[in-house]
Design a protein around this motif. Structure first.
Motif, PDB file in Angstrom:
ATOM      1  N   ILE A 132       9.914   3.491  -2.906  1.00  0.00           N
ATOM      2  CA  ILE A 132       8.591   3.018  -2.454  1.00  0.00           C
ATOM      3  C   ILE A 132       8.687   1.554  -1.607  1.00  0.00           C
ATOM      4  O   ILE A 132       8.364   1.265  -0.711  1.00  0.00           O
ATOM      5  N   VAL A 133       9.824   0.886  -2.109  1.00  0.00           N
ATOM      6  CA  VAL A 133      10.004  -0.343  -1.294  1.00  0.00           C
ATOM      7  C   VAL A 133      10.764  -0.134   0.114  1.00  0.00           C
ATOM      8  O   VAL A 133      10.266  -0.518   1.086  1.00  0.00           O
ATOM      9  N   ASP A 134      11.648   1.069  -0.083  1.00  0.00           N
ATOM     10  CA  ASP A 134      12.253   1.402   1.395  1.00  0.00           C
ATOM     11  C   ASP A 134      10.916   2.046   2.233  1.00  0.00           C
ATOM     12  O   ASP A 134      10.978   1.734   3.290  1.00  0.00           O
ATOM     13  N   ARG A 135       9.838   2.750   1.550  1.00  0.00           N
ATOM     14  CA  ARG A 135       8.894   3.105   2.509  1.00  0.00           C
ATOM     15  C   ARG A 135       8.127   1.928   3.231  1.00  0.00           C
ATOM     16  O   ARG A 135       7.743   1.825   4.359  1.00  0.00           O
ATOM     17  N   PHE A 136       7.774   1.014   2.441  1.00  0.00           N
ATOM     18  CA  PHE A 136       7.235  -0.590   2.938  1.00  0.00           C
ATOM     19  C   PHE A 136       8.184  -0.810   4.249  1.00  0.00           C
ATOM     20  O   PHE A 136       7.406  -1.486   5.146  1.00  0.00           O
ATOM     21  N   ARG A 137       9.386  -1.185   3.697  1.00  0.00           N
ATOM     22  CA  ARG A 137      10.159  -1.581   4.757  1.00  0.00           C
ATOM     23  C   ARG A 137      10.348  -0.488   5.981  1.00  0.00           C
ATOM     24  O   ARG A 137      10.374  -1.357   7.162  1.00  0.00           O
ATOM     25  N   CYS A 138      10.130   0.539   5.974  1.00  0.00           N
ATOM     26  CA  CYS A 138       9.971   1.553   7.021  1.00  0.00           C
ATOM     27  C   CYS A 138       8.769   1.269   7.707  1.00  0.00           C
ATOM     28  O   CYS A 138       8.941   1.448   9.244  1.00  0.00           O
ATOM     29  N   MET A 139       7.795   0.819   7.477  1.00  0.00           N
ATOM     30  CA  MET A 139       6.690   0.614   8.279  1.00  0.00           C
ATOM     31  C   MET A 139       7.009  -0.682   9.081  1.00  0.00           C
ATOM     32  O   MET A 139       6.351  -0.601  10.077  1.00  0.00           O
ATOM     33  N   VAL A 140       7.645  -1.692   8.931  1.00  0.00           N
ATOM     34  CA  VAL A 140       8.108  -2.834   9.738  1.00  0.00           C
ATOM     35  C   VAL A 140       9.134  -2.308  10.528  1.00  0.00           C
ATOM     36  O   VAL A 140       9.010  -2.559  11.851  1.00  0.00           O
TER      37      VAL A 140
END
Length: 158
Positions: free
Chosen positions: A63-71
């Motif tokens: 989930i944290v990786d997906r949020f990082r992916c948005m950036v």
């Protein structure tokens, strides 16, 4: 997140979750299969509790990786796939004893978890295949351009 709660409950319990006979049937069944004594059952229960907690932590990292992916960048789905494979293995290990004891409620609970994890793995495989096809198409397009650019002018020999 339910797996994280269950893993914490197992690891913080004095008997590693074995007091909940309903949810620990698979530990007793696997222990019976391998002729484990009381200490072996406690170690096995602690092992499954740690695995459940690890799956929950892997999902949080994803989930944290997906949020990082948005950036910036692409998500790394290999992290999620590893957690889902662990979830499928644990669910299969838990469904067997529920099936043999004809406990339909427990079997239903683990089957739903297994199906959700299996569908998620299928979606990850589909996503990986799609991105691989797109990468191959880009490589083929680059090769076609390079062939035309590499064509030399005719040579005159005198």
């Amino acid at each position: 997140m339910a797996w994280g709660y269950d893993g914490l409950r197992i690891l913080t319990s004095p008997s590693y979750g074995l007091e909940d006979v309903w949810r620990s049937q698979f530990v007793f069944a696997i222990g019976r299969l391998f002729n484990l004594g009381p200490i072996g059952l406690i170690k096995l229960a602690a092992f499954f509790g740690a695995l459940k907690l690890a799956v929950a932590c892997i999902c949080i990292v994803h989930i944290v990786d997906r949020f990082r992916c948005m950036v910036r960048g692409q998500p790394d789905s290999k992290i999620l796939e590893a957690g889902l494979i662990l979830a499928v293995i644990i669910s299969i290990a838990a469904i067997g004893p529920a099936f043999w004891t004809h406990t339909s409620d427990l079997m239903r609970e683990h089957t739903v978890q297994l199906l959700i994890a299996a569908v998620a793995i299928g979606l990850c495989i589909f996503e990986r295949g799609r991105s691989a096809r797109e990468a191959n198409a880009e490589i083929k397009a680059d090769v076609a351009v390079d062939k035309d650019a590499a064509r030399a002018a005719p040579r005159d020999h005198a």
